[in-house]
Design an enzyme around this catalytic site. Structure first.
Site, short mmCIF file in Angstrom:
data_model
loop_
_atom_site.label_atom_id
_atom_site.label_comp_id
_atom_site.label_asym_id
_atom_site.label_seq_id
_atom_site.Cartn_x
_atom_site.Cartn_y
_atom_site.Cartn_z
N ASP A 31 0.87 -1.19 0.00
CA ASP A 31 0.00 0.00 0.00
C ASP A 31 0.90 1.24 0.00
O ASP A 31 1.93 1.26 0.68
CB ASP A 31 -0.88 -0.02 1.27
CG ASP A 31 -2.11 0.86 1.14
OD1 ASP A 31 -3.22 0.33 1.30
OD2 ASP A 31 -1.95 2.08 0.91
N LEU A 33 -0.20 4.14 1.00
CA LEU A 33 -0.78 4.98 2.05
C LEU A 33 -1.31 6.32 1.52
O LEU A 33 -1.46 7.27 2.28
CB LEU A 33 0.20 5.20 3.22
CG LEU A 33 0.63 3.93 3.97
CD1 LEU A 33 1.54 4.28 5.15
CD2 LEU A 33 -0.58 3.15 4.50
N PHE A 73 -7.10 -4.49 -4.32
CA PHE A 73 -8.04 -3.44 -3.92
C PHE A 73 -7.51 -2.05 -4.26
O PHE A 73 -8.28 -1.11 -4.38
CB PHE A 73 -8.29 -3.49 -2.40
CG PHE A 73 -9.00 -4.73 -1.93
CD1 PHE A 73 -10.38 -4.82 -2.00
CD2 PHE A 73 -8.29 -5.80 -1.43
CE1 PHE A 73 -11.05 -5.96 -1.57
CE2 PHE A 73 -8.95 -6.95 -0.99
CZ PHE A 73 -10.32 -7.03 -1.07
N TYR A 141 -14.03 5.75 -14.04
CA TYR A 141 -13.73 4.77 -12.99
C TYR A 141 -14.27 3.39 -13.36
O TYR A 141 -13.55 2.40 -13.37
CB TYR A 141 -14.33 5.25 -11.65
CG TYR A 141 -14.39 4.16 -10.60
CD1 TYR A 141 -13.22 3.52 -10.19
CD2 TYR A 141 -15.60 3.77 -10.03
CE1 TYR A 141 -13.26 2.51 -9.25
CE2 TYR A 141 -15.65 2.77 -9.08
CZ TYR A 141 -14.48 2.14 -8.69
OH TYR A 141 -14.53 1.13 -7.76
N LYS A 145 -12.23 -0.31 -14.43
CA LYS A 145 -12.41 -1.64 -13.85
C LYS A 145 -12.86 -2.63 -14.93
O LYS A 145 -12.45 -3.79 -14.94
CB LYS A 145 -13.45 -1.60 -12.72
CG LYS A 145 -13.00 -0.81 -11.50
CD LYS A 145 -11.99 -1.57 -10.68
CE LYS A 145 -11.65 -0.81 -9.40
NZ LYS A 145 -10.82 -1.53 -8.47
N PHE A 169 -21.41 -2.63 -4.85
CA PHE A 169 -21.97 -1.29 -4.70
C PHE A 169 -21.39 -0.61 -3.47
O PHE A 169 -20.18 -0.55 -3.32
CB PHE A 169 -23.50 -1.38 -4.62
CG PHE A 169 -24.11 -1.80 -5.93
CD1 PHE A 169 -24.55 -0.85 -6.83
CD2 PHE A 169 -24.23 -3.12 -6.26
CE1 PHE A 169 -25.11 -1.21 -8.04
CE2 PHE A 169 -24.80 -3.50 -7.47
CZ PHE A 169 -25.23 -2.55 -8.36
N LEU A 188 -21.87 8.51 2.13
CA LEU A 188 -23.05 8.93 2.87
C LEU A 188 -23.00 8.57 4.36
O LEU A 188 -23.21 9.44 5.22
CB LEU A 188 -24.30 8.31 2.22
CG LEU A 188 -25.62 8.69 2.88
CD1 LEU A 188 -25.90 10.17 2.72
CD2 LEU A 188 -26.77 7.86 2.30
N PHE A 206 -28.61 14.72 -1.76
CA PHE A 206 -28.40 15.09 -3.17
C PHE A 206 -29.64 14.76 -4.00
O PHE A 206 -29.66 13.79 -4.73
CB PHE A 206 -27.17 14.38 -3.72
CG PHE A 206 -25.87 14.78 -3.07
CD1 PHE A 206 -25.71 16.02 -2.46
CD2 PHE A 206 -24.78 13.91 -3.07
CE1 PHE A 206 -24.51 16.38 -1.86
CE2 PHE A 206 -23.57 14.27 -2.48
CZ PHE A 206 -23.43 15.51 -1.87
N ARG A 278 -26.61 15.07 -7.53
CA ARG A 278 -25.18 14.93 -7.86
C ARG A 278 -25.09 14.34 -9.26
O ARG A 278 -25.71 13.29 -9.52
CB ARG A 278 -24.53 14.00 -6.82
CG ARG A 278 -23.04 13.85 -6.98
CD ARG A 278 -22.43 13.09 -5.83
NE ARG A 278 -22.87 11.70 -5.76
CZ ARG A 278 -22.42 10.81 -4.87
NH1 ARG A 278 -21.54 11.17 -3.96
NH2 ARG A 278 -22.86 9.58 -4.87
N1 UDP Z 1 -25.41 11.18 -0.86
C1 UDP Z 1 -26.09 12.29 -0.39
N2 UDP Z 1 -25.38 13.23 0.31
C2 UDP Z 1 -24.04 13.11 0.55
C3 UDP Z 1 -23.36 11.97 0.06
C4 UDP Z 1 -24.08 11.02 -0.64
O1 UDP Z 1 -27.31 12.43 -0.58
O2 UDP Z 1 -23.46 14.02 1.16
C5 UDP Z 1 -26.17 10.16 -1.60
C6 UDP Z 1 -25.66 9.92 -3.01
O3 UDP Z 1 -26.28 10.79 -3.92
C7 UDP Z 1 -26.04 8.46 -3.24
C8 UDP Z 1 -25.97 7.84 -1.83
O4 UDP Z 1 -26.01 8.94 -0.92
O5 UDP Z 1 -27.38 8.38 -3.69
C9 UDP Z 1 -24.71 7.06 -1.59
O6 UDP Z 1 -23.60 7.87 -1.97
P1 UDP Z 1 -22.10 7.48 -1.68
O7 UDP Z 1 -21.24 8.63 -2.15
O8 UDP Z 1 -21.96 7.06 -0.26
O9 UDP Z 1 -21.84 6.19 -2.56
P2 UDP Z 1 -22.03 5.95 -4.14
O10 UDP Z 1 -23.47 5.58 -4.34
O11 UDP Z 1 -21.64 7.20 -4.86
O12 UDP Z 1 -21.10 4.83 -4.42
#
Ligand code: UDP
Length: 326
Positions: A31, A33, A73, A141, A145, A169, A188, A206, A278
């Protein structure tokens, strides 16, 4: 068997190390870091500070340790960042992955588990998403992958590689000793828990105008211990053939449900407001894990959102400043 875990100081990798050791494997962590934390590395693992951009460093690693298999990873993993900085993903993620694959094959190591992503499925036609869903990477991204997955297929033909690729996910939750600590934090659940800890004023949702029951996005949150166990099961099955699986909880939870669950668990008010959508966020992402369940008997031990948020909360309360090592 000694397993090399790239990114073994990161969120998912460090838990994979923990579970591998508990299952009787030896673990070598490689890693740089840049995202990970030295303190996240299990004390019984061998830690090597190094960078996958440096092929010589990887060669040295394989010469110094008798590695039997690799779990990969280490990667740039942010969808949004990949839209801003595509070459970190289409360039570095690819270069690091191929350096690693070339070095391991040159040293006679042929077992490989790839941490892939569900960002291969932008706008899926069927939810829960199965392995037969059309692949449409949602970002550089996801594309990086997917390109690695295709490279694995070629190396199986040309070089006898045996691999497993797991597409998942939203990794979430914590074990007693290892949890989520990114700087800056984008995810989140840790963001919500930072509000509960008084380290952040509010959580911004979002968008609340999606075509979902409460208007907020639905995601498939999967506990990292369950994820780590799936990697081990996949590794153990590799001998009988390479394989690619989707991996998820099978159940989706909305952003509002996650916030409400965190309010109940923490007993804190957790202020929230509604912000704009978002870019790139699909309304609903849920994986079907039927294939891996049928083939390998994988079953999540922590399917409930309550358990996932509770374990995350336990860790964050004990580590309010994260690993605090950098
Ligand atoms: N989300 C949100 N507010 C935040 C961060 C995330 O509403 O400050 C929502 C985001 O739009 C998604 C879900 O939470 O629908 C999960 O987002 P995260 O970034 O954790 O993971 P992702 O789905 O992008 O892999």
């Amino acid at each position: 068997m000694k397993v090399l875990i790239t990114g073994g100081a990161g969120y998912i990798g460090s838990v994979a190390v923990e579970r591998l050791l508990a299952a009787g494997y030896e673990a070598v962590v490689f890693d740089n870091l840049s995202q990970g934390h030295r303190a996240a590395v299990h004390p019984e693992a061998t830690f090597v500070l190094g960078d996958l951009r440096d092929k010589q460093a990887i060669d040295d690693l394989f010469e110094a340790h008798e590695i039997g298999a690799v779990m990969h990873f280490a990667s740039h993993t942010l969808v949004g960042e990949s839209m801003q900085k595509p070459f970190l993903y289409l360039g570095e993620n690819l270069a690091c992955g191929t350096n690693l694959l070339q070095s391991m094959l040159e040293h006679g190591v042929q077992r490989f588990v790839l941490s892939s992503t569900a960002n291969l499925f932008d706008a899926p036609e069927t939810v829960p998403i199965t392995e037969s869903e059309t692949i449409r990477p949602g970002s550089p991204y996801g594309e990086s992958k997917y390109m690695l997955e295709r490279i694995l297929k070629w190396l199986e033909k040309t070089s006898g590689l045996k691999y497993a690729a797991l597409r998942y996910f939203n990794a979430a939750g914590a074990t007693a000793e290892r949890g989520e600590d990114h700087t800056p934090e984008h995810h989140l659940i840790p963001l919500i828990l930072q509000v509960a800890l008084g380290k952040r004023e509010k959580i911004s949702i979002f968008g609340d105008d999606y075509a979902t029951p409460d208007g907020t996005c639905i995601r498939d949150y999967i506990h990292i211990a369950d994820l780590a166990d799936a990697h081990i099961l996949a590794l153990e099955a590799i001998e009988t053939g390479s394989r690619t699986y989707n991996l998820g909880n099978g159940r989706g939870f909305s952003v509002q449900q996650v916030i409400e669950t965190a309010r109940q668990i923490t007993g804190e008010k957790i202020a929230s407001d509604i912000g704009p959508r978002r870019p790139g966020d699909p309304a609903e992402l849920i994986a079907s894990s039927r294939a891996i369940s049928n083939a390998l008997g994988w079953k999540p031990k922590y399917p409930d959102l309550t358990q996932i948020v509770q374990t995350a909360w336990d860790w964050h309360r004990q580590h309010p400043d994260g690993y605090a090592d950098d």
